[in-house]
Enzyme design. Sequence first.
Site, PDB file in Angstrom:
ATOM      1  N   ASP A  71       0.864  -1.177   0.000  1.00  0.00           N
ATOM      2  CA  ASP A  71       0.000   0.000   0.000  1.00  0.00           C
ATOM      3  C   ASP A  71       0.903   1.230   0.000  1.00  0.00           C
ATOM      4  O   ASP A  71       1.479   1.585   1.025  1.00  0.00           O
ATOM      5  CB  ASP A  71      -0.911  -0.008   1.240  1.00  0.00           C
ATOM      6  CG  ASP A  71      -1.827   1.208   1.257  1.00  0.00           C
ATOM      7  OD1 ASP A  71      -1.655   2.118   0.398  1.00  0.00           O
ATOM      8  OD2 ASP A  71      -2.716   1.265   2.133  1.00  0.00           O
ATOM      9  N   ASP A  83      -6.228   5.589   4.459  1.00  0.00           N
ATOM     10  CA  ASP A  83      -4.785   5.652   4.714  1.00  0.00           C
ATOM     11  C   ASP A  83      -4.382   5.109   6.084  1.00  0.00           C
ATOM     12  O   ASP A  83      -3.737   5.786   6.889  1.00  0.00           O
ATOM     13  CB  ASP A  83      -4.275   7.093   4.558  1.00  0.00           C
ATOM     14  CG  ASP A  83      -4.305   7.540   3.107  1.00  0.00           C
ATOM     15  OD1 ASP A  83      -4.951   6.847   2.285  1.00  0.00           O
ATOM     16  OD2 ASP A  83      -3.692   8.568   2.788  1.00  0.00           O
ATOM     17  N   HIS A 111      -5.428  11.533  13.932  1.00  0.00           N
ATOM     18  CA  HIS A 111      -6.435  11.411  12.855  1.00  0.00           C
ATOM     19  C   HIS A 111      -7.613  10.518  13.225  1.00  0.00           C
ATOM     20  O   HIS A 111      -8.639  10.546  12.551  1.00  0.00           O
ATOM     21  CB  HIS A 111      -5.797  10.842  11.587  1.00  0.00           C
ATOM     22  CG  HIS A 111      -4.734  11.720  11.005  1.00  0.00           C
ATOM     23  ND1 HIS A 111      -4.963  13.044  10.680  1.00  0.00           N
ATOM     24  CD2 HIS A 111      -3.424  11.488  10.702  1.00  0.00           C
ATOM     25  CE1 HIS A 111      -3.839  13.574  10.203  1.00  0.00           C
ATOM     26  NE2 HIS A 111      -2.899  12.652  10.212  1.00  0.00           N
ATOM     27  N   HIS A 160       0.076  17.296   9.275  1.00  0.00           N
ATOM     28  CA  HIS A 160      -1.288  16.974   8.866  1.00  0.00           C
ATOM     29  C   HIS A 160      -2.299  17.562   9.853  1.00  0.00           C
ATOM     30  O   HIS A 160      -1.982  17.750  11.036  1.00  0.00           O
ATOM     31  CB  HIS A 160      -1.490  15.453   8.815  1.00  0.00           C
ATOM     32  CG  HIS A 160      -0.577  14.755   7.850  1.00  0.00           C
ATOM     33  ND1 HIS A 160       0.612  14.181   8.246  1.00  0.00           N
ATOM     34  CD2 HIS A 160      -0.689  14.538   6.519  1.00  0.00           C
ATOM     35  CE1 HIS A 160       1.196  13.634   7.190  1.00  0.00           C
ATOM     36  NE2 HIS A 160       0.434  13.834   6.126  1.00  0.00           N
ATOM     37  N   TYR A 165       8.465  10.977   9.063  1.00  0.00           N
ATOM     38  CA  TYR A 165       8.757   9.800   8.238  1.00  0.00           C
ATOM     39  C   TYR A 165      10.124   9.817   7.592  1.00  0.00           C
ATOM     40  O   TYR A 165      10.502   8.859   6.929  1.00  0.00           O
ATOM     41  CB  TYR A 165       7.644   9.642   7.190  1.00  0.00           C
ATOM     42  CG  TYR A 165       6.300   9.631   7.876  1.00  0.00           C
ATOM     43  CD1 TYR A 165       5.873   8.501   8.561  1.00  0.00           C
ATOM     44  CD2 TYR A 165       5.516  10.782   7.948  1.00  0.00           C
ATOM     45  CE1 TYR A 165       4.679   8.500   9.262  1.00  0.00           C
ATOM     46  CE2 TYR A 165       4.314  10.794   8.652  1.00  0.00           C
ATOM     47  CZ  TYR A 165       3.898   9.656   9.305  1.00  0.00           C
ATOM     48  OH  TYR A 165       2.735   9.657  10.007  1.00  0.00           O
TER      49      TYR A 165
HETATM   50  C1  X5A Z   1       0.129  10.717  11.938  1.00  0.00           C
HETATM   51  C2  X5A Z   1       0.353  11.058  10.506  1.00  0.00           C
HETATM   52  C3  X5A Z   1      -0.293  10.814   8.210  1.00  0.00           C
HETATM   53  C4  X5A Z   1      -1.220  10.093   7.332  1.00  0.00           C
HETATM   54  C5  X5A Z   1      -0.933  10.423   5.893  1.00  0.00           C
HETATM   55  C6  X5A Z   1      -1.824   9.688   4.958  1.00  0.00           C
HETATM   56  N1  X5A Z   1      -0.473  10.527   9.605  1.00  0.00           N
HETATM   57  N2  X5A Z   1      -1.619  10.052   3.613  1.00  0.00           N
HETATM   58  O1  X5A Z   1       1.285  11.777  10.186  1.00  0.00           O
HETATM   59 ZN    ZN Z   2       1.420  13.806  10.111  1.00  0.00          ZN
END
Ligand code: X5A
Ligand code: ZN
Length: 673
Positions: free
Chosen positions: A24, A96, A139, A178, A309
């Site tokens: 994914d 996601d 989220h 985000h 990330y």
């Molecule tokens: C916690 C966080 C990001 C999700 C991204 C999905 N989530 N495209 O950074």
């Molecule tokens: Zn994020």
Amino acid sequence: MNPVTGTALIYDAEMTNYKLLWVDPACKIEVPERLTVSYEALVKAGLADRCVSVPVREATEAEILLVHSEEYLEAVKKTPYMTLEDLQEFTLQYGDVYFHPNIYHCAKLASGATLQLVDSVMTGKVRNGMALVRPPGHHSMRSAASGFCVFNNVSIAAKYAQQKYGVKRVLIVDWDVHHGQGVQYCFEDDPGVLYFSWHRFEHQKFWPNLRESDFDIVGTANGAGFTINVPLNKVGMENSDYLSVFLHLLLPVAYEFCPELVLVCAGFDTAIGDPEGEMRATPDVFAHLTHLLMNLADGKVCAVLEGGYNLKSLPQSVCETVQTLLGDPLPRPVNLEGPCKSALESLHCVRAAHRKYWSCLNHAGDLPSGELSTKRSKSAEDGDQAEINEEEKKTDDIVWPDPPKRVTPNVQTALVVPDGTVCPEGCQWFCPSEDPDPNLMKQLRENSALDTDDTDVLTTLSSLIALMDQMEKNEIRSGLALVHDVSIVMNWVVQHAATSSCKRMLVVFLGDDMVKSCITQNGNAMLVQISNKNFDAETKNYIPVCLKKGCRDTSGLMQAVLTLLLPLGYEYDPSLVLLIRTSDCGVLESAWQQLTGLLQGLAQGHTLVVMQESEHPSVAPTVASLLGTPAPALGPLSAALSEDVETVEKLRHTLCHDWKLLQTTETQCGGDG
Ligand code: X5A
Ligand code: ZN
């Protein structure tokens, strides 16, 4: 009562025991290594050892149900027993996110770790702390997983703090790139939780593509004004963009709100190199963001990992955050050349949307005419077509310098005070390492402004100069002097700085004395004077701020400090801060402590405080602030006097030609630049 100290670190390797089991592309960046590299970096830097290690626990069902529905919990509960196919199928109903047989266990630990952190801070076991957790939380919604998140760790923690500790005002700062829509939905009508989030938005082109992430969504019912969204409509945001939003929006509102607890959705996908954020903030900016929150809520700051990330900028940013929570000197701020046009546009819109809710924003300009958000979104639809087919962006090979080492001097705070003054814990008398330089003594004796018969004055001055030299060499962090006449001392010190090793000195003077004469056009000092006298600003580096009641009105003073002095200070980037007050300047002790604490973000904490001899009762509280003890809360602030607001705004307007961090709108400095 001794002030609370210590920083909690909450981590358990068990939270690395789940991963994506199928292909994914949207989820492949959320890997277990995010946690291991972050923790290992803390160990390697010697930071983990300096923290109080607190064990994780599972959140209970009752705790999860503070935020989530029973149906959702029951559904997630079944995931450990699902086949790979069932898991994949289950995942499909959400956006996601992925499930794994062990993610339910980890999600309970992630929420439980966050609650352990809140408990440690609320019971006074530690002052602050960080929880390194997976899966992230911001989220996830009442009945849905989303964006790698299963349970909403920070929302659960805020509800828990309300319920268990009766916390009336919680500030949630979501610096992840985000939008934490789950947190927003959870508290949209709750005036007891102020939710602040900036996020990559690109006029709703960026995930989670929600209309309700825009600046005009401010909360509902009693919670109107308690949701603050800062949509970022361009990638590539830098340190200046983030810092501007803190100084001109979040901090004034936060001080007005006066939280009893600060929770940080600490996502580091806002940093450089991140494949999701595509922003350009360097990891050391998180030191400053953290520091700027640490004088709120008596220092009760709980940072909880969300995103991040890039496996290089993530651990660096985590280290900067934890090292700041531990109280180490801040790195010199870098790349502060002012916010970009797009960030200013967003800042302007948010400030305008919130002016009716927060008196500190009451003077903010009107919203641009027309409905900006929808209008922009349309034009973006036409204009950005080309970008859609663009090949996958490579953020892996972006390079940036390693963050500077943050060296703590052996001596924290040195005192130059008359015999008999009590020396508070944590500081020491200043003993110059060498005898006074005979040349210097000659200069001092020949100086007509000084009463040269008074040997005490001469020794004090030569001590101060030796002290400044040692600060410049980073052998001493900060200093405090009690002197007979602050104006004379300041004159001398500033003159000396012009010929000494001090590269740039920021002088902050609270009081009505006539002091501008010591500042010359070409000197290496900038003087900001806050008083109730209307002095003329004759040279560029003398900035008189005339408040109606001088420093007596704390709201006006804080407005000047947050939106004028700090932006100027950050952009000027002094190597030394000289902080002076006269005995009749009228500043409240708690406001003085806030000012002293906030200024520690500049010049790596090299602050020299000079006060009048008679002020010895203030030595202990001032030293505490120099040593990083959180300043006492000021209480929810009332509106500043309108004259004072006008003064500060006018000054920002005139000075923003030279100092870009003072801007809050695109058009502020005239369109000709
Ligand atoms: C916690 C966080 C990001 C999700 C991204 C999905 N989530 N495209 O950074
Ligand atoms: Zn994020």
